[in-house]
Design a protein around this motif. Structure first.
Motif, short mmCIF file in Angstrom:
data_model
loop_
_atom_site.label_atom_id
_atom_site.label_comp_id
_atom_site.label_asym_id
_atom_site.label_seq_id
_atom_site.Cartn_x
_atom_site.Cartn_y
_atom_site.Cartn_z
N ASP A 132 26.43 -27.61 89.78
CA ASP A 132 26.82 -28.85 90.44
C ASP A 132 25.63 -29.73 90.76
O ASP A 132 25.66 -30.52 91.71
CB ASP A 132 27.63 -28.56 91.71
CG ASP A 132 26.91 -27.57 92.64
OD1 ASP A 132 25.72 -27.28 92.43
OD2 ASP A 132 27.57 -27.07 93.58
N LEU A 133 24.55 -29.63 89.97
CA LEU A 133 23.41 -30.51 90.17
C LEU A 133 23.85 -31.97 90.02
O LEU A 133 24.71 -32.28 89.19
CB LEU A 133 22.30 -30.21 89.18
CG LEU A 133 21.59 -28.85 89.29
CD1 LEU A 133 20.44 -28.78 88.28
CD2 LEU A 133 21.10 -28.58 90.69
N PRO A 134 23.27 -32.88 90.79
CA PRO A 134 23.61 -34.30 90.65
C PRO A 134 23.30 -34.80 89.24
O PRO A 134 22.39 -34.29 88.57
CB PRO A 134 22.71 -34.97 91.69
CG PRO A 134 22.34 -33.90 92.65
CD PRO A 134 22.29 -32.62 91.86
N GLY A 135 24.05 -35.83 88.83
CA GLY A 135 23.79 -36.45 87.54
C GLY A 135 24.98 -36.44 86.61
O GLY A 135 25.02 -37.20 85.64
N ALA A 136 25.96 -35.57 86.88
CA ALA A 136 27.11 -35.46 85.98
C ALA A 136 28.36 -36.11 86.56
O ALA A 136 29.48 -35.84 86.10
CB ALA A 136 27.38 -34.00 85.68
N GLN A 216 22.88 -20.09 91.98
CA GLN A 216 21.60 -19.65 91.43
C GLN A 216 20.79 -20.84 90.90
O GLN A 216 19.56 -20.89 91.08
CB GLN A 216 21.84 -18.63 90.32
CG GLN A 216 22.44 -17.32 90.81
CD GLN A 216 23.01 -16.48 89.69
OE1 GLN A 216 23.32 -16.98 88.61
NE2 GLN A 216 23.16 -15.18 89.94
N ILE A 217 21.47 -21.78 90.28
CA ILE A 217 20.78 -22.96 89.76
C ILE A 217 20.26 -23.83 90.90
O ILE A 217 19.12 -24.32 90.87
CB ILE A 217 21.72 -23.75 88.84
CG1 ILE A 217 21.96 -22.95 87.55
CG2 ILE A 217 21.16 -25.13 88.52
CD1 ILE A 217 23.10 -23.47 86.71
N ARG A 218 21.08 -24.03 91.95
CA ARG A 218 20.61 -24.81 93.10
C ARG A 218 19.38 -24.17 93.72
O ARG A 218 18.41 -24.87 94.08
CB ARG A 218 21.73 -24.91 94.16
CG ARG A 218 22.89 -25.82 93.78
CD ARG A 218 23.74 -26.13 94.99
NE ARG A 218 24.27 -24.95 95.64
CZ ARG A 218 25.42 -24.35 95.32
NH1 ARG A 218 26.16 -24.84 94.33
NH2 ARG A 218 25.84 -23.28 95.98
N GLU A 219 19.40 -22.87 93.88
CA GLU A 219 18.26 -22.17 94.47
C GLU A 219 17.03 -22.30 93.58
O GLU A 219 15.90 -22.45 94.09
CB GLU A 219 18.60 -20.70 94.68
CG GLU A 219 19.66 -20.47 95.77
CD GLU A 219 20.13 -19.03 95.83
OE1 GLU A 219 19.77 -18.24 94.92
OE2 GLU A 219 20.87 -18.69 96.78
N ALA A 220 17.22 -22.26 92.28
CA ALA A 220 16.08 -22.35 91.36
C ALA A 220 15.39 -23.70 91.47
O ALA A 220 14.16 -23.78 91.54
CB ALA A 220 16.54 -22.09 89.93
N VAL A 221 16.17 -24.79 91.48
CA VAL A 221 15.54 -26.12 91.50
C VAL A 221 15.06 -26.48 92.90
O VAL A 221 14.20 -27.36 93.04
CB VAL A 221 16.51 -27.19 90.98
CG1 VAL A 221 16.91 -26.90 89.53
CG2 VAL A 221 17.74 -27.32 91.85
N ALA A 241 25.08 -36.29 80.17
CA ALA A 241 25.26 -35.77 81.52
C ALA A 241 24.24 -34.67 81.84
O ALA A 241 23.66 -34.63 82.94
CB ALA A 241 26.68 -35.24 81.70
N LEU A 242 24.01 -33.76 80.92
CA LEU A 242 23.04 -32.69 81.15
C LEU A 242 21.63 -33.24 81.30
O LEU A 242 20.87 -32.81 82.17
CB LEU A 242 23.11 -31.69 79.99
CG LEU A 242 22.10 -30.54 80.00
CD1 LEU A 242 22.24 -29.69 81.25
CD2 LEU A 242 22.30 -29.68 78.74
N GLU A 243 21.29 -34.21 80.48
CA GLU A 243 19.98 -34.86 80.61
C GLU A 243 19.81 -35.46 82.00
O GLU A 243 18.76 -35.32 82.65
CB GLU A 243 19.82 -35.94 79.55
CG GLU A 243 18.54 -36.74 79.67
CD GLU A 243 18.53 -37.97 78.78
OE1 GLU A 243 17.62 -38.80 78.95
OE2 GLU A 243 19.44 -38.12 77.93
N PRO A 248 15.57 -35.16 87.22
CA PRO A 248 14.81 -35.11 88.48
C PRO A 248 13.97 -33.86 88.67
O PRO A 248 13.07 -33.86 89.52
CB PRO A 248 15.92 -35.18 89.56
CG PRO A 248 17.10 -35.75 88.86
CD PRO A 248 17.02 -35.23 87.47
N CYS A 249 14.24 -32.79 87.93
CA CYS A 249 13.54 -31.53 88.19
C CYS A 249 12.73 -31.04 87.01
O CYS A 249 12.16 -29.94 87.07
CB CYS A 249 14.53 -30.44 88.62
SG CYS A 249 15.81 -30.08 87.41
N ALA A 250 12.62 -31.84 85.93
CA ALA A 250 11.89 -31.41 84.74
C ALA A 250 10.62 -32.22 84.57
O ALA A 250 10.62 -33.44 84.73
CB ALA A 250 12.77 -31.55 83.50
#
Length: 310
Positions: A132-136, A216-221, A241-243, A248-250
């Motif tokens: 659920d990272l922002p951007g999508a 897990q993804i939220r914790e990673a970023v 959407a994935l891009e 913001p985190c790449a």
């Protein structure tokens, strides 16, 4: 090790984290790890393994619970699948590798790069979302795809679909190629791999573990940035959407969308995929954010690169 139906590809069994994985291998050179999604097996890569194997050591497993790999009762969250991938690279002495993930294979590929960047040389993520990272938000404006909820309800989908697997899998294959379909032998293999209540239950286990993967993804970023050079490739329906989630985190990210291409990119538009993959995988670390070869390639056309952070 056994010969597969795909010329030049051999199959072997590798035990990782106590789970036996069926792994397709081909070629020699720098390693490229290919992680499939649903409703796929390693045969998703049928059209691209040969060309990639001319220059790379290609490693394409059936994920745990999928295809001919073992079917444990648990471990379908992105973090465990990422640990499986790390264990596979270590067992084959194949790191650092370029890692390519699509659909359900994208979150574990991402977490592998975040958690074990020393094992990942380059990262390619296709046609998926990262939790659920922002951007999508635009992609999800009408809600997630209907089958996410259907697959996520414990015990439902595998019961309803028993005996109807061919029609169900066929729907995804036709939709994922914009109606063009896939080769009959590949289609038959996918249907075989997903036939039976046990096979379906394991496949849907990955959907039932999506909330865990999102955490897990939220914790990673929250604790780190993606430092591995990364490429996102979108098609229909995910697009950029994935891009947008990753930007913001790449630190080093290129985004690209293949026009007139369905969700199952490696089978629908393999030539277009290879035109993006090969220069990116081969890019050296020369001047420019992605190396000289990538900057001079077709990768630039239509791409939206983010230069490295200072």
């Amino acid at each position: 090790m056994t010969v597969s139906p795909v010329p030049g590809v051999r199959l072997r069994r590798v035990t990782v984290n106590g789970v036996g994985l069926t792994v397709a291998t081909a070629g020699q050179g720098p390693a490229v790890l290919l992680l499939h999604g649903f409703p796929h097996t390693w045969r998703l890569w049928t059209e691209v393994i040969g060309p990639l194997a001319r220059r790379y050591r290609v490693i394409a497993p059936d994920l745990r619970g999928f295809g001919d790999s073992d079917r444990p009762t648990e471990g379908y969250d992105a973090g465990t699948l990422a640990a499986d991938a790390a264990g596979l690279l270590e067992a084959l002495d194949a790191g650092p590798a370029a890692v390519v993930g699509i659909d359900l294979g994208t979150p574990p590929a991402f977490l592998l790069a975040m958690r074990r960047p020393g094992l990942v040389r380059r990262l390619v993520l296709m046609e998926s979302l990262l939790g659920d990272l922002p951007g999508a938000e635009e992609f999800l404006a009408g809600g997630p795809p209907w089958w996410f909820g259907f697959h996520a309800e414990p015990g439902l989908a595998e019961t309803v679909l028993a005996g109807r697997e061919e029609a169900y899998i066929g729907w995804f294959l036709d939709r994922g190629t914009l109606g063009r379909g896939v080769r009959p032998d590949v289609r038959a293999e996918f249907v075989r791999a997903y036939t039976g209540t046990g096979a379906l239950r394991c496949a849907f286990g990955a959907y039932r573990a999506l909330p865990t993967g999102a955490r897990q993804i939220r914790e990673a970023v929250a604790g780190a940035r993606l430092i591995v050079p990364a490429l996102t490739i979108g098609a229909h329906p995910v697009g950029r959407a994935l891009e947008h989630q990753l930007r913001p985190c790449a630190d080093r990210l290129t985004g690209h969308v293949i026009p007139d291409c369905g969700h199952i990119i490696p089978l629908d538009r393999p030539d277009a995929l290879l035109r993006l993959l090969e220069p990116f995988l081969d890019a050296d670390e020369g001047p420019g954010p992605y190396g000289r070869r990538a900057d001079e390639s077709a990768l630039r056309r239509g791409a939206s690169p983010t230069p490295p952070s200072p």
